[in-house]
Enzyme design. Sequence first.
Site, PDB file in Angstrom:
ATOM      1  N   ASP A  84       1.991  14.108  -6.504  1.00 43.13           N
ATOM      2  CA  ASP A  84       2.084  14.602  -7.887  1.00 43.13           C
ATOM      3  C   ASP A  84       1.642  16.051  -8.009  1.00 43.13           C
ATOM      4  OD1 ASP A  84       2.107  11.603  -8.250  1.00 43.13           O
ATOM      5  OD2 ASP A  84       2.493  12.338 -10.277  1.00 43.13           O
TER       6      ASP A  84
ATOM      7  N   ALA B 293       6.609  11.991 -10.433  1.00 40.72           N
ATOM      8  CA  ALA B 293       6.414  13.384 -10.844  1.00 40.72           C
ATOM      9  C   ALA B 293       7.720  14.121 -11.189  1.00 40.72           C
ATOM     10  CB  ALA B 293       5.624  14.121  -9.763  1.00 40.72           C
TER      11      ALA B 293
ATOM     12  N   ARG C 102       8.572   7.503 -14.963  1.00 40.93           N
ATOM     13  CA  ARG C 102       7.417   7.836 -14.122  1.00 40.93           C
ATOM     14  C   ARG C 102       7.903   8.440 -12.810  1.00 40.93           C
ATOM     15  NH1 ARG C 102       8.485   5.245 -10.263  1.00 40.93           N
ATOM     16  NH2 ARG C 102       6.764   6.156  -9.119  1.00 40.93           N
TER      17      ARG C 102
ATOM     18  N   GLN D 143       3.911  -0.321  -8.542  1.00 42.96           N
ATOM     19  CA  GLN D 143       5.147   0.463  -8.356  1.00 42.96           C
ATOM     20  C   GLN D 143       5.823   0.119  -7.029  1.00 42.96           C
ATOM     21  OE1 GLN D 143       2.249   1.702  -9.469  1.00 42.96           O
ATOM     22  NE2 GLN D 143       2.510   3.423 -10.848  1.00 42.96           N
TER      23      GLN D 143
END
Length: 343
Positions: free
Chosen positions: A228, A51, A49, A187
């Site tokens: 992102d 971007a 994970r 995260q």
Amino acid sequence: MKNMTGLSIKTEQGQLYILDQTLLPHQQRWLHCTDVDQMVAMIQQLQVRGAPAIGIAASLLLAYRAGQGDSRAELLHSAEVLRASRPTAVNLMNNLDSMLAALQQPDYASAAVACAEQLFAEDVQLCLQMAEHGAALVQPGERLLTHCNTGGLATAGVGTALGVVRLAHQQGKQIQLWVDETRPLLQGGRLTAWECQQLNIPYQLICDNMAAMLMARGEVDRIFVGSDRIAANGDFANKVGTYNLAVLAHYHQIPFYVVAPHTTVDPSCSDGRQIPIEQRPAEEVRGVAGSFGSVCWAPEQAAVFNPAFDVTPAKLVTGWVLDSGVLDQAAVATGALQRLVAG
Ligand code: MRU
């Protein structure tokens, strides 16, 4: 494929390995990746994970498949399957476009390998450049705040926003970091806290809803987040909860920066409304799952809204920290982001 080592992606003796980020921080398990469907599942489950990391992992998998003798037609099809795995992070699309160009070469297998290696190396370099530009903004003793995970786990290099924090720390600026836990997938609590621990960055973990109180108390000096996808007008998508921080920062007059490489800029999106926002499974909000186990605390059929990202309007951004330097409101308003990608 040559040997390359990142915090969450590595190649060894022609094989590709991904560190399963869903198991961090309690378990460090490297997964051997060999086929496209496996990589798609890993991207969708956030085993890989962030971007830049998504784009690089997908490209390396294509390069690996090229080395295994997949035909050009098979590789082109695989690229499209990978492209559809997550919709918001434009680095995935940009990197796959580079891979598609490589696949047009007569010796497409070697070209694909060279291209994926180049994307990895380029990201390492871009991270270092962003870190330099961002760390120059940080004053000694500042208390910084960040959201989600934007470090070595999310890139091939030192990271984007967390790379800035890391360099400021290494420069001896005596910074402290507030780490948003980042619901629903944690995260911040699982990954950024783990990275800070490895790097000895002084940090304190907070629940996302504590940021407002800290700002009101004057305990946040500067905010750095990743992205992102950045639209041409400077609006940007990042992990859901980023917009909350931007609004709060504006109210409390705290400098708010987005840190991203030029590979995150998408000039085809004129503004943030054009950015596709991924909706994720309801279970992620009804409870939580990870190496610590899984629990559902909501009624099992609770209706859920679960966007993975939100969009922060350009007018709330103090500066865009890119690999080429820091853009301000005036530069972005006069088309600097479009020029950057065009040039
Ligand atoms: O859903 P995730 O964990 O992939 O979301 C990641 C983020 O929102 C990051 O801030 C972004 O990808 C930039 S990473 C350098």
